[in-house]
Design a protein around this motif. Sequence first.
Motif, mmCIF file in Angstrom:
data_model
loop_
_atom_site.group_PDB
_atom_site.id
_atom_site.type_symbol
_atom_site.label_atom_id
_atom_site.label_comp_id
_atom_site.label_asym_id
_atom_site.label_seq_id
_atom_site.Cartn_x
_atom_site.Cartn_y
_atom_site.Cartn_z
ATOM 1 N N ASN A 277 0.804 -1.221 0.000
ATOM 2 C CA ASN A 277 0.000 0.000 0.000
ATOM 3 C C ASN A 277 0.844 1.282 0.000
ATOM 4 N N THR A 279 3.101 4.167 -1.496
ATOM 5 C CA THR A 279 3.229 4.733 -2.838
ATOM 6 C C THR A 279 4.679 4.609 -3.312
ATOM 7 N N GLN A 281 6.259 6.877 -4.740
ATOM 8 C CA GLN A 281 6.905 8.131 -4.364
ATOM 9 C C GLN A 281 7.526 8.023 -2.958
ATOM 10 N N ASP A 303 2.173 6.684 -10.354
ATOM 11 C CA ASP A 303 1.507 7.227 -9.177
ATOM 12 C C ASP A 303 0.780 6.109 -8.458
ATOM 13 N N GLY A 304 0.377 6.395 -7.233
ATOM 14 C CA GLY A 304 -0.423 5.448 -6.483
ATOM 15 C C GLY A 304 0.401 4.407 -5.756
ATOM 16 N N PRO A 305 -0.260 3.471 -5.076
ATOM 17 C CA PRO A 305 0.435 2.444 -4.309
ATOM 18 C C PRO A 305 1.175 1.468 -5.217
#
Length: 394
Positions: A277, A279, A281, A303-305
């Motif tokens: 879960n 990200t 980043q 982007d995102g998980p």
Amino acid sequence: MPDRSETYDAIVLGGGAAGLFCAAIAGQRGRRVLVVEHADTPGKKILISGGGRCNFTNRNTAPDRYISTNRHFAKSALARYTAADFIALVDSYGIAWHEKTLGQLFCDGPSRQILDMLLAECAKGDVEISLGQPIEAVDHADGQYSVRFGDRSASAPSLVIATGGPSIPKMGATAFAYDLARQFGLKVVEPRPALVPLTLGGDDVLFRELSGVSADVVARCGKTEFREAALFTHRGLSGPAILQISSYWRNGDEVGIDFLPDAPRGWLAEAKRATPNMTIQRQVAAQLPERLSEALIGRLALDGPLNAITDRKLEEAERRLADWRFTPNGSEGFAKAEVTIGGIATAGLSSQTMAGNTVPGLYAIGEAVDVTGWLGGYNFQWAWASAHAAAQAL
């Protein structure tokens, strides 16, 4: 014009590291030596070097740390006057020093200590130093070199070119050495800036917004790579890793950066399994400065998980982060270059004595010659070694 010419055994043009050291050794060998320096003070580059602490040599000095058209040329001089030899001289003056990374030696106190040591060595050899007198003309006839400078004239059977290269012109650096070499029939390898920041344009211009951000990276150009810090600037890329690689970079070349040199292969896929879960980043930001990780992941358009990104895309992201390609549009030039690559061609010089092969009594040493060291004290060691080689022959 003066009505008489003072005579010496040797005239050294240039009162920098190489010129002063060569004059000192020759003087202590009983030669009558004159140093002609156009600036009003000697050793200006010594004073600013190493952030004012003078990175005066490197313990790891070896011929493969130097760039030259003839990669074997520096071997003889470097073998006959080593980093240990110069350290012994520094120690004999009680100058305290410390070792930073990668064998780099710096004064504990100001760079002035190294310059004062060289001037003291010159004094031991009764070397005469002329300051603030530009060289008007140099001629050679009947086995004598004659030099006009200011309102004086001097002659000697030996002339040493130690005026450096054109890097850092605000310190008074010029291409005088090359003009003089050509005058006496020596060839010159095209000079270009080295140990210099690189500039970015085009699509890469966005990275200028990271000015002030640095990271430990591996920088590559061709088959050469260096692991040190890289720094983003308002014009492009700098920091030790970039300065090092700039010496190998040519216009149009790509520079590859491994932003995560310690990351094992498959680390993103492994992170996806361990923290699905999180990200991407946040995962990258755990290992790089946040502004840098945001910029890189933004350019990757991920982007995102982690569990929302395919393993193939994670593998591609990993590959990009390990070999991010920049195409610099130039460098910051001689104004910001620490040294010059190129210079008086080694093909016309003796590697034993630094003397011109076809010009009796003419010598070239230091940065004026087509021998350029890595960042970190290597260029000073070349100055000492080449000066020592010439001084033994004067």
